[in-house]
Write an enzyme that holds these catalytic residues in place. Structure first.
Site, PDB file in Angstrom:
ATOM      1  N   GLY A 114      40.583  31.652  36.422  1.00  0.00           N
ATOM      2  CA  GLY A 114      40.712  32.522  37.602  1.00  0.00           C
ATOM      3  C   GLY A 114      40.211  33.940  37.396  1.00  0.00           C
ATOM      4  O   GLY A 114      40.738  34.867  38.028  1.00  0.00           O
ATOM      5  N   ASP A 134      43.895  31.091  44.344  1.00  0.00           N
ATOM      6  CA  ASP A 134      43.730  31.853  43.097  1.00  0.00           C
ATOM      7  C   ASP A 134      43.962  33.351  43.329  1.00  0.00           C
ATOM      8  O   ASP A 134      44.542  34.044  42.487  1.00  0.00           O
ATOM      9  CB  ASP A 134      42.342  31.583  42.477  1.00  0.00           C
TER      10      ASP A 134
END
Ligand code: MEV
Length: 310
Positions: free
Chosen positions: A99, A144
């Site tokens: 991420g 995310d």
């Protein structure tokens, strides 16, 4: 009122955590829910005024500065910034698919707005960051961004783009990197193509994934690791049916289970990157060794309860 120049002479740093998808990837792109956790690996952004005539971005761990550039442009459009900026990034996230794109975007937007003396609510930081991530990737569910922003384990509603539940529970996990870099955009397109050609089949897989996410959230609340592990295994099977797992990820997942994990699955877009296993403390070493024996690299990380921080 705080005058902007008081701020601009100072340096300000903000850190945002990376993420791991626990349950629900791919289906979340089409509005279904997912469970995601922030991890204790951070991406840190510092901002100060530059002496140069143009903005400078120093990002030693990344060759892709589009997220930072677009985030600066978006903040500049909302709040005028006189002069140029020096933005530095430092990452503990590597290129394992943990991420870093969303973490850097959230951190830049939070850092810049704070540096300008603007205290935006999380919802606004989410909207701005999600806009940047979508404009670079052309797609993405936003889970995310939410994980980096809020921290902890979150239940993300892919339709409303909202966090509807948060859990401060320390999941006992092992994470293995498959040594292959996943192409998220390609994997999402692959599932999109399957959905077009086999609409009913894919919709029924997505519905099953959504039920698993709901079941997982209940198991998580009850700390019922055995059930949560079974849910992970079922979710991995669904991802295999979508065609996003690989022989390497399958081998890592099944060897983790054989070595004593409650359950395991690929985490993220598939096609590479990481797998995640839920592991009793007594089996942690055996599971890590089994993942290594299947060619995986153990990425030491834990659930983080904190989101973006200053
Ligand atoms: C990628 O980490 C997870 C996907 O669901 C894409 C997304 O939700 O943006 C495949």
């Amino acid at each position: 009122m705080i005058v902007q120049s008081d701020f601009s002479s100072k340096q300000l740093s903000v850190s945002a955590p990376g993420k791991l998808m626990l349950l629900g990837e791919h289906a979340v792109v089409y509005g279904y829910p997912c469970l995601v956790t922030a991890i204790d690996k951070l991406l840190t952004v510092s901002v100060r005024k530059s002496t140069k005539s143009h903005d400078q971005i120093i990002a030693p761990e990344s060759s892709d500065t589009r997220y930072v550039e677009k985030a600066i442009r978006l903040v500049r459009r909302k709040f005028p910034i006189s002069g140029s900026l020096l933005i530095k990034t430092r990452s503990e996230l590597g290129s394992y698919g943990l991420g870093s794109s969303s973490a850097v975007t959230v951190a830049v937007i939070k850092a810049l707005t704070l540096w300008l003396g603007k205290f935006l609510p999380n919802k606004s930081i989410f909207n701005l960051s999600y806009h940047v991530v979508r404009s670079v990737q052309g797609q993405g569910s936003g889970f995310d961004v939410a994980a980096s922003l809020y921290g902890g384990i979150i239940f993300f509603d892919g339709k409303a783009k909202k966090v509807t539940d948060r859990f401060q529970i320390n999941l006992p996990i092992s994470v293995g990197y498959s040594s292959v870099k996943a192409q998220t955009v390609h994997m999402v397109e692959k599932v999109g193509h399957l959905k077009k050609t086999r609409q009913k089949y894919v919709s029924s897989i997505f519905s099953s994934i959504a039920s698993l996410v709901e079941k997982g959230a209940v198991a998580l609340k009850e700390k019922n690791w055995r059930t949560f592990g079974q849910v992970m295994n079922e979710n991995h099977k669904m991802l295999q049916l979508l065609g996003v797992s690989t022989p390497k990820l399958d081998a890592m997942v099944s060897s983790a289970c054989k070595a004593g994990a409650y359950g395991a699955k690929l985490s993220g877009a598939g096609g590479g990157d990481c797998m995640i296993a839920l592991v009793p403390t007594s089996s942690k070493e055996a599971v890590d060794n089994a993942i290594r024996a299947s060619g995986g690299e153990i990425i030491p990380c834990k659930v983080s309860f904190e989101g973006v921080r200053h």
